[in-house]
Design an enzyme around this catalytic site. Structure first.
Site, short mmCIF file in Angstrom:
data_model
loop_
_atom_site.label_atom_id
_atom_site.label_comp_id
_atom_site.label_asym_id
_atom_site.label_seq_id
_atom_site.Cartn_x
_atom_site.Cartn_y
_atom_site.Cartn_z
CE LYS A 206 69.16 22.32 41.79
NZ LYS A 206 68.27 21.47 41.00
NE ARG A 241 72.25 16.63 38.44
CZ ARG A 241 72.81 17.81 38.67
NH1 ARG A 241 72.42 18.54 39.70
NH2 ARG A 241 73.75 18.28 37.88
N1 PMM Z 1 69.86 20.52 38.67
C1 PMM Z 1 70.92 21.10 38.08
C2 PMM Z 1 71.48 20.55 36.91
N2 PMM Z 1 70.96 19.43 36.37
N3 PMM Z 1 69.37 17.70 36.41
C3 PMM Z 1 68.31 17.11 36.98
N4 PMM Z 1 67.79 16.00 36.43
N5 PMM Z 1 67.73 17.61 38.10
C4 PMM Z 1 68.19 18.74 38.72
O1 PMM Z 1 67.59 19.17 39.72
C5 PMM Z 1 69.32 19.40 38.13
C6 PMM Z 1 69.89 18.83 36.97
C7 PMM Z 1 71.51 22.34 38.67
O2 PMM Z 1 72.39 22.05 39.70
P1 PMM Z 1 74.00 22.07 39.53
O3 PMM Z 1 74.37 23.32 38.78
O4 PMM Z 1 74.52 22.06 40.91
O5 PMM Z 1 74.40 20.83 38.77
#
Ligand code: PMM
Length: 264
Positions: A206, A241
């Protein structure tokens, strides 16, 4: 601690957009993440990057359904969506968890669907919407406010019939937070763990990591991702995650061997 591997079937996710839009590539990627140590796969068809455009349900469905079908049985599947229609199709295709970044507030049908199907549910905190969330976010006490928001959403979820034993909470790193807010949330993971609910933390690649390291681009944020995952682990998070499953799994394994944390 568990690892949720990210499979983004999107053209525009912030770090891997476009890489896995083709279902076969996404499925191959999912298999690789499981081989690398993912306990669970989180499949998403709509980017939540700051300023991202909303995706119609039909398009999101067409992106994720073949990937959920192709990966079901390999590992437990989580569907990253705020739309009940998409969640329903993913559950029918084998998903066991709904990861809703709107904490069930985006779609009025979502809570009832999750209750009825008995799936696990991730409730995440976001300030505003992806379009606006990074416009000068402000909090008094960020950790307490985010925790209280999440406890409010947990109450709504259980009120809608969702089994409290199936609810996860997530402070939403990067969703309407400054660098300092993200750091404070990571520092305060224990406050979330003390609720007794399992905590998921998603710091992977991030922007705050780039901001702390001379503007490092998304592909060069692995060290920061590992550091943030270790902080989350030390605070009692139950799952992280991440995109880069193999190095994170290795880091967690070594850290756990050095200082065993009680299993949740
Ligand atoms: N971050 C992203 C997308 N989905 N879901 C949860 N539960 N927690 C997060 O921090 C989160 C998420 C954004 O990241 P990406 O675009 O790399 O998937």
């Amino acid at each position: 601690m568990k690892i949720m591997g990210i499979v983004n079937v999107t053209p525009d996710s912030f770090s891997d957009g476009g890489e896995f839009l083709d279902p076969d590539r996404a499925i191959t990627h999912g298999h690789r993440l499981v081989a690398a140590g993912a306990d669970l796969l989180d499949i998403g068809g709509e980017s939540t990057r700051p300023g991202a455009r909303a995706v119609p349900a039909a398009e999101e469905l067409a992106r994720v359904t073949p990937v959920v079908e192709g990966l079901a049985g390999t590992a437990p599947i989580s569907i990253d969506t705020a739309k009940a229609e998409v969640a329903e199709a993913a559950i029918a295709a084998g998903a066991e968890m709904v990861n809703d970044v709107t904490a069930l507030s985006g779609d009025p049908e979502m809570a009832a669907l999750c209750a009825e199907r008995g799936v696990e549910v991730v409730l995440m905190h976001m300030l505003g919407s992806p379009r606006t969330m990074q416009d000068d976010p402000r909090y008094g006490d960020v950790a307490a406010e985010v925790r209280d928001f999440l406890l409010g959403r947990v109450e709504r979820a259980t009120g809608a019939g969702i089994d409290p034993a199936r609810i996860w909470i997530d402070p939403g790193i990067g969703f309407g937070k400054s660098v300092e807010h993200n750091l404070e949330l990571l520092r305060s993971t224990a406050i979330f763990a003390q609720t007794g609910l399992p905590v998921l933390v998603g710091p992977s690649r991030k922007a705050f990591i780039g901001k702390l390291d001379r503007g490092a681009p998304e592909g060069q944020r692995l060290g920061g991702t590992v550091a943030a995952c270790l902080a989350a682990m030390n605070g009692g998070a139950a799952m992280v995650r991440v995109h880069d499953v193999a190095p994170v799994a290795q880091a967690l394994r070594v850290a756990e061997a050095i200082e065993p944390v009680p299993p949740r």
